[in-house]
Design a protein around this motif. Sequence first.
Motif, PDB file in Angstrom:
ATOM      1  N   ALA A  24       0.834  -1.198   0.000  1.00 40.12           N
ATOM      2  CA  ALA A  24       0.000   0.000   0.000  1.00 40.12           C
ATOM      3  C   ALA A  24       0.872   1.253   0.000  1.00 40.12           C
ATOM      4  O   ALA A  24       0.576   2.235  -0.691  1.00 40.12           O
ATOM      5  CB  ALA A  24      -0.931  -0.009   1.205  1.00 40.12           C
ATOM      6  N   VAL A  48     -10.913   4.968  -3.322  1.00 44.11           N
ATOM      7  CA  VAL A  48      -9.836   4.174  -2.729  1.00 44.11           C
ATOM      8  C   VAL A  48     -10.264   3.647  -1.365  1.00 44.11           C
ATOM      9  O   VAL A  48     -10.033   2.480  -1.029  1.00 44.11           O
ATOM     10  CB  VAL A  48      -8.525   4.991  -2.635  1.00 44.11           C
ATOM     11  CG1 VAL A  48      -7.463   4.235  -1.839  1.00 44.11           C
ATOM     12  CG2 VAL A  48      -8.007   5.334  -4.025  1.00 44.11           C
ATOM     13  N   TYR A  51     -12.192   0.525  -1.454  1.00 41.16           N
ATOM     14  CA  TYR A  51     -11.493  -0.618  -2.074  1.00 41.16           C
ATOM     15  C   TYR A  51     -11.715  -0.707  -3.579  1.00 41.16           C
ATOM     16  O   TYR A  51     -11.713  -1.788  -4.154  1.00 41.16           O
ATOM     17  CB  TYR A  51     -11.897  -1.938  -1.401  1.00 41.16           C
ATOM     18  CG  TYR A  51     -11.649  -1.927   0.083  1.00 41.16           C
ATOM     19  CD1 TYR A  51     -10.398  -2.247   0.582  1.00 41.16           C
ATOM     20  CD2 TYR A  51     -12.659  -1.582   0.975  1.00 41.16           C
ATOM     21  CE1 TYR A  51     -10.147  -2.218   1.945  1.00 41.16           C
ATOM     22  CE2 TYR A  51     -12.421  -1.554   2.345  1.00 41.16           C
ATOM     23  CZ  TYR A  51     -11.160  -1.873   2.821  1.00 41.16           C
ATOM     24  OH  TYR A  51     -10.926  -1.837   4.163  1.00 41.16           O
ATOM     25  N   PHE A  62      -4.197   1.549  -7.579  1.00 39.75           N
ATOM     26  CA  PHE A  62      -4.892   0.760  -6.557  1.00 39.75           C
ATOM     27  C   PHE A  62      -5.831  -0.283  -7.180  1.00 39.75           C
ATOM     28  O   PHE A  62      -6.959  -0.453  -6.747  1.00 39.75           O
ATOM     29  CB  PHE A  62      -5.665   1.674  -5.587  1.00 39.75           C
ATOM     30  CG  PHE A  62      -4.811   2.750  -4.998  1.00 39.75           C
ATOM     31  CD1 PHE A  62      -3.861   2.443  -4.040  1.00 39.75           C
ATOM     32  CD2 PHE A  62      -4.919   4.063  -5.431  1.00 39.75           C
ATOM     33  CE1 PHE A  62      -3.049   3.430  -3.504  1.00 39.75           C
ATOM     34  CE2 PHE A  62      -4.103   5.048  -4.912  1.00 39.75           C
ATOM     35  CZ  PHE A  62      -3.176   4.738  -3.949  1.00 39.75           C
ATOM     36  N   TRP A  66      -6.689  -3.739  -1.604  1.00 36.31           N
ATOM     37  CA  TRP A  66      -5.722  -3.338  -0.592  1.00 36.31           C
ATOM     38  C   TRP A  66      -6.307  -3.602   0.779  1.00 36.31           C
ATOM     39  O   TRP A  66      -7.401  -3.165   1.096  1.00 36.31           O
ATOM     40  CB  TRP A  66      -5.380  -1.855  -0.741  1.00 36.31           C
ATOM     41  CG  TRP A  66      -4.759  -1.578  -2.054  1.00 36.31           C
ATOM     42  CD1 TRP A  66      -5.376  -1.151  -3.184  1.00 36.31           C
ATOM     43  CD2 TRP A  66      -3.403  -1.786  -2.411  1.00 36.31           C
ATOM     44  NE1 TRP A  66      -4.487  -1.057  -4.208  1.00 36.31           N
ATOM     45  CE2 TRP A  66      -3.271  -1.439  -3.765  1.00 36.31           C
ATOM     46  CE3 TRP A  66      -2.283  -2.222  -1.705  1.00 36.31           C
ATOM     47  CZ2 TRP A  66      -2.053  -1.517  -4.429  1.00 36.31           C
ATOM     48  CZ3 TRP A  66      -1.078  -2.288  -2.372  1.00 36.31           C
ATOM     49  CH2 TRP A  66      -0.968  -1.940  -3.717  1.00 36.31           C
ATOM     50  N   SER A  69      -6.834  -0.053   2.558  1.00 35.78           N
ATOM     51  CA  SER A  69      -7.367   1.016   1.716  1.00 35.78           C
ATOM     52  C   SER A  69      -7.785   2.243   2.508  1.00 35.78           C
ATOM     53  O   SER A  69      -7.630   3.362   2.052  1.00 35.78           O
ATOM     54  CB  SER A  69      -8.559   0.527   0.897  1.00 35.78           C
ATOM     55  OG  SER A  69      -8.129   0.024  -0.329  1.00 35.78           O
ATOM     56  N   LYS A  70      -8.328   2.044   3.685  1.00 37.98           N
ATOM     57  CA  LYS A  70      -8.749   3.188   4.499  1.00 37.98           C
ATOM     58  C   LYS A  70      -7.545   4.052   4.854  1.00 37.98           C
ATOM     59  O   LYS A  70      -7.606   5.271   4.788  1.00 37.98           O
ATOM     60  CB  LYS A  70      -9.450   2.728   5.779  1.00 37.98           C
ATOM     61  CG  LYS A  70     -10.671   1.876   5.551  1.00 37.98           C
ATOM     62  CD  LYS A  70     -11.806   2.645   4.943  1.00 37.98           C
ATOM     63  CE  LYS A  70     -13.029   1.749   4.837  1.00 37.98           C
ATOM     64  NZ  LYS A  70     -14.065   2.263   4.023  1.00 37.98           N
ATOM     65  N   VAL A  72      -4.642   4.195   3.184  1.00 37.09           N
ATOM     66  CA  VAL A  72      -4.145   4.819   1.953  1.00 37.09           C
ATOM     67  C   VAL A  72      -5.024   6.015   1.602  1.00 37.09           C
ATOM     68  O   VAL A  72      -4.525   7.086   1.256  1.00 37.09           O
ATOM     69  CB  VAL A  72      -4.111   3.807   0.787  1.00 37.09           C
ATOM     70  CG1 VAL A  72      -3.840   4.513  -0.530  1.00 37.09           C
ATOM     71  CG2 VAL A  72      -3.070   2.739   1.046  1.00 37.09           C
ATOM     72  N   SER A  73      -6.321   5.834   1.714  1.00 31.43           N
ATOM     73  CA  SER A  73      -7.238   6.933   1.450  1.00 31.43           C
ATOM     74  C   SER A  73      -6.956   8.107   2.376  1.00 31.43           C
ATOM     75  O   SER A  73      -6.964   9.268   1.956  1.00 31.43           O
ATOM     76  CB  SER A  73      -8.681   6.442   1.633  1.00 31.43           C
ATOM     77  OG  SER A  73      -9.585   7.491   1.489  1.00 31.43           O
TER      78      SER A  73
END
Length: 102
Positions: A24, A48, A51, A62, A66, A69-70, A72-73
């Motif tokens: 990630a 993102v 997901y 992405f 992932w 994802s949370k 990364v967001s």
Amino acid sequence: MTDDLRQLLREQLHGFQSLLTEAALAEALRLLESPLIEELTHEHVREVAEYRPIELAGERFFERAWTRSKEVSAMLGFAQLLGTDVVRQDLLRLAASVSVTS
């Protein structure tokens, strides 16, 4: 933005960074280092977080599911608030420390 708010956001940013997986982290850096980051919208950040992959000027980011994802967001959202360079530099330091310990 006040200095106190900026500091609070940086502290929250560092908390989320500690939860990123290497994959990630690498994908977030790929986007943050791309000139396409300028096209990132709040809708992309939301995608993102849910997901889903995003596409900027024909390039997909992405695409895999992932597990973080949370987080990364959140990194992308912080980049919009604090500036791409601030978040990118923090993530580069994190990536360097991860590669040293691996």
